[in-house]
Motif scaffolding. Structure first.
Motif, PDB file in Angstrom:
ATOM      1  N   TYR A   1       0.832  -1.198   0.000  1.00  0.00           N
ATOM      2  CA  TYR A   1       0.000   0.000   0.000  1.00  0.00           C
ATOM      3  C   TYR A   1       0.870   1.252   0.000  1.00  0.00           C
ATOM      4  O   TYR A   1       0.619   2.196  -0.761  1.00  0.00           O
ATOM      5  N   ALA A   2       1.907   1.266   0.841  1.00  0.00           N
ATOM      6  CA  ALA A   2       2.801   2.430   0.916  1.00  0.00           C
ATOM      7  C   ALA A   2       3.519   2.657  -0.409  1.00  0.00           C
ATOM      8  O   ALA A   2       3.644   3.795  -0.866  1.00  0.00           O
ATOM      9  N   ARG A   3       3.953   1.591  -1.028  1.00  0.00           N
ATOM     10  CA  ARG A   3       4.636   1.706  -2.322  1.00  0.00           C
ATOM     11  C   ARG A   3       3.698   2.277  -3.385  1.00  0.00           C
ATOM     12  O   ARG A   3       4.060   3.154  -4.169  1.00  0.00           O
ATOM     13  N   THR A   4       2.478   1.778  -3.410  1.00  0.00           N
ATOM     14  CA  THR A   4       1.485   2.268  -4.365  1.00  0.00           C
ATOM     15  C   THR A   4       1.185   3.748  -4.136  1.00  0.00           C
ATOM     16  O   THR A   4       1.080   4.528  -5.093  1.00  0.00           O
ATOM     17  N   GLU A   5       1.052   4.140  -2.872  1.00  0.00           N
ATOM     18  CA  GLU A   5       0.796   5.543  -2.545  1.00  0.00           C
ATOM     19  C   GLU A   5       1.966   6.440  -2.951  1.00  0.00           C
ATOM     20  O   GLU A   5       1.759   7.571  -3.385  1.00  0.00           O
ATOM     21  N   ALA A   6       3.185   5.950  -2.806  1.00  0.00           N
ATOM     22  CA  ALA A   6       4.358   6.736  -3.211  1.00  0.00           C
ATOM     23  C   ALA A   6       4.326   7.028  -4.707  1.00  0.00           C
ATOM     24  O   ALA A   6       4.607   8.146  -5.141  1.00  0.00           O
ATOM     25  N   ILE A   7       3.956   6.017  -5.485  1.00  0.00           N
ATOM     26  CA  ILE A   7       3.872   6.205  -6.936  1.00  0.00           C
ATOM     27  C   ILE A   7       2.694   7.109  -7.285  1.00  0.00           C
ATOM     28  O   ILE A   7       2.820   8.035  -8.098  1.00  0.00           O
ATOM     29  N   LYS A   8       1.552   6.885  -6.674  1.00  0.00           N
ATOM     30  CA  LYS A   8       0.341   7.647  -6.969  1.00  0.00           C
ATOM     31  C   LYS A   8       0.491   9.123  -6.593  1.00  0.00           C
ATOM     32  O   LYS A   8       0.123  10.006  -7.366  1.00  0.00           O
ATOM     33  N   ARG A   9       1.037   9.379  -5.416  1.00  0.00           N
ATOM     34  CA  ARG A   9       1.157  10.757  -4.920  1.00  0.00           C
ATOM     35  C   ARG A   9       2.411  11.475  -5.420  1.00  0.00           C
ATOM     36  O   ARG A   9       2.569  12.658  -5.190  1.00  0.00           O
TER      37      ARG A   9
ATOM     38  N   SER B   1       5.370  11.263  -4.206  1.00  0.00           N
ATOM     39  CA  SER B   1       6.097  11.758  -3.032  1.00  0.00           C
ATOM     40  C   SER B   1       6.659  10.580  -2.250  1.00  0.00           C
ATOM     41  O   SER B   1       6.215   9.449  -2.407  1.00  0.00           O
ATOM     42  N   ASP B   2       7.635  10.862  -1.414  1.00  0.00           N
ATOM     43  CA  ASP B   2       8.232   9.818  -0.586  1.00  0.00           C
ATOM     44  C   ASP B   2       7.252   9.404   0.512  1.00  0.00           C
ATOM     45  O   ASP B   2       6.588  10.245   1.110  1.00  0.00           O
ATOM     46  N   ILE B   3       7.184   8.130   0.744  1.00  0.00           N
ATOM     47  CA  ILE B   3       6.308   7.573   1.779  1.00  0.00           C
ATOM     48  C   ILE B   3       7.176   6.776   2.749  1.00  0.00           C
ATOM     49  O   ILE B   3       8.034   6.002   2.335  1.00  0.00           O
ATOM     50  N   ARG B   4       6.931   6.961   4.038  1.00  0.00           N
ATOM     51  CA  ARG B   4       7.660   6.217   5.066  1.00  0.00           C
ATOM     52  C   ARG B   4       6.725   5.240   5.765  1.00  0.00           C
ATOM     53  O   ARG B   4       5.565   5.541   6.001  1.00  0.00           O
ATOM     54  N   VAL B   5       7.274   4.085   6.100  1.00  0.00           N
ATOM     55  CA  VAL B   5       6.567   3.084   6.894  1.00  0.00           C
ATOM     56  C   VAL B   5       7.385   2.920   8.168  1.00  0.00           C
ATOM     57  O   VAL B   5       8.513   2.450   8.126  1.00  0.00           O
ATOM     58  N   VAL B   6       6.811   3.339   9.287  1.00  0.00           N
ATOM     59  CA  VAL B   6       7.510   3.271  10.565  1.00  0.00           C
ATOM     60  C   VAL B   6       6.901   2.142  11.388  1.00  0.00           C
ATOM     61  O   VAL B   6       5.719   2.162  11.706  1.00  0.00           O
TER      62      VAL B   6
ATOM     63  N   ILE C   1       9.403   8.247  -5.157  1.00  0.00           N
ATOM     64  CA  ILE C   1       8.312   8.536  -6.092  1.00  0.00           C
ATOM     65  C   ILE C   1       8.170   7.490  -7.193  1.00  0.00           C
ATOM     66  O   ILE C   1       7.140   7.407  -7.838  1.00  0.00           O
ATOM     67  N   ARG C   2       9.195   6.681  -7.406  1.00  0.00           N
ATOM     68  CA  ARG C   2       9.126   5.624  -8.412  1.00  0.00           C
ATOM     69  C   ARG C   2       8.780   4.262  -7.815  1.00  0.00           C
ATOM     70  O   ARG C   2       8.784   3.256  -8.518  1.00  0.00           O
ATOM     71  N   GLY C   3       8.545   4.227  -6.503  1.00  0.00           N
ATOM     72  CA  GLY C   3       8.201   2.979  -5.846  1.00  0.00           C
ATOM     73  C   GLY C   3       9.403   2.161  -5.436  1.00  0.00           C
ATOM     74  O   GLY C   3       9.252   1.033  -4.976  1.00  0.00           O
ATOM     75  N   ARG C   4      10.595   2.712  -5.596  1.00  0.00           N
ATOM     76  CA  ARG C   4      11.798   2.005  -5.182  1.00  0.00           C
ATOM     77  C   ARG C   4      12.068   2.238  -3.704  1.00  0.00           C
ATOM     78  O   ARG C   4      11.572   3.202  -3.123  1.00  0.00           O
TER      79      ARG C   4
END
Length: 149
Positions: free
Chosen positions: A54-62, A64-69, A110-113
């Motif tokens: 989900y976090a990876r998908t959101e990073a690509i969609k938005r 922006s960088d997404i963090r999972v803590v 932003i690329r899901g990496r």
């Protein structure tokens, strides 16, 4: 002479069947308990897999960088927060869980990496059973047996 057949079981036959069922249940119970423990670890690892996806998908969609803590709580249990900057996108509280998770900071660009400077592995343990969620450089996710090195 009466030729009626009597249908049913004798008490001796019934007791033999009960004894056999008890013996079979006694043999099967330990392996069943270990299967439950392993499935608990696998289930929690798969939940982390879903959250990381989900976090990876959101990073690509938005874009922006997404963090999972992932934070460990007292004794056992864990908590996960998915953040976009300071915005909380999703949260899961498993503080009452008997499954422990290694604290980790995952991230996706932003690329899901996998973002640089973030962890590439999270261990999920329940008693002697351990699964791990691995995050590759390209952002690919997989759940395998064993603990992180």
């Amino acid at each position: 002479m009466n030729n009626k057949k009597i249908l049913g079981f004798t008490l001796t036959e019934f007791m033999v069947v009960v004894a056999l069922v008890a013996i079979i249940a006694g043999i099967a119970a330990p392996s069943f308990a270990s299967m439950i423990r392993e499935n608990s670890a696998r289930t929690q690892a798969n939940e982390l897999f879903a959250l990381a996806s989900y976090a990876r998908t959101e990073a690509i969609k938005r874009q922006s960088d997404i963090r999972v803590v992932i934070t460990s709580t007292e004794a056992s249990g864990w908590k996960v927060q998915i953040l976009s900057g300071t915005e909380l996108l999703k949260e899961m509280d498993k503080s009452s869980s008997n499954v422990s998770v290694s604290a980790a900071n995952l991230g996706f660009d932003i690329r899901g990496r996998r973002a640089t400077g973030t962890d590439n592995c999270v261990s999920v343990s329940y008693r002697s059973y351990t699964k791990q969620l691995q995050i590759g450089l390209g952002g690919n996710l997989k759940v395998i047996s064993g603990s992180c090195t």
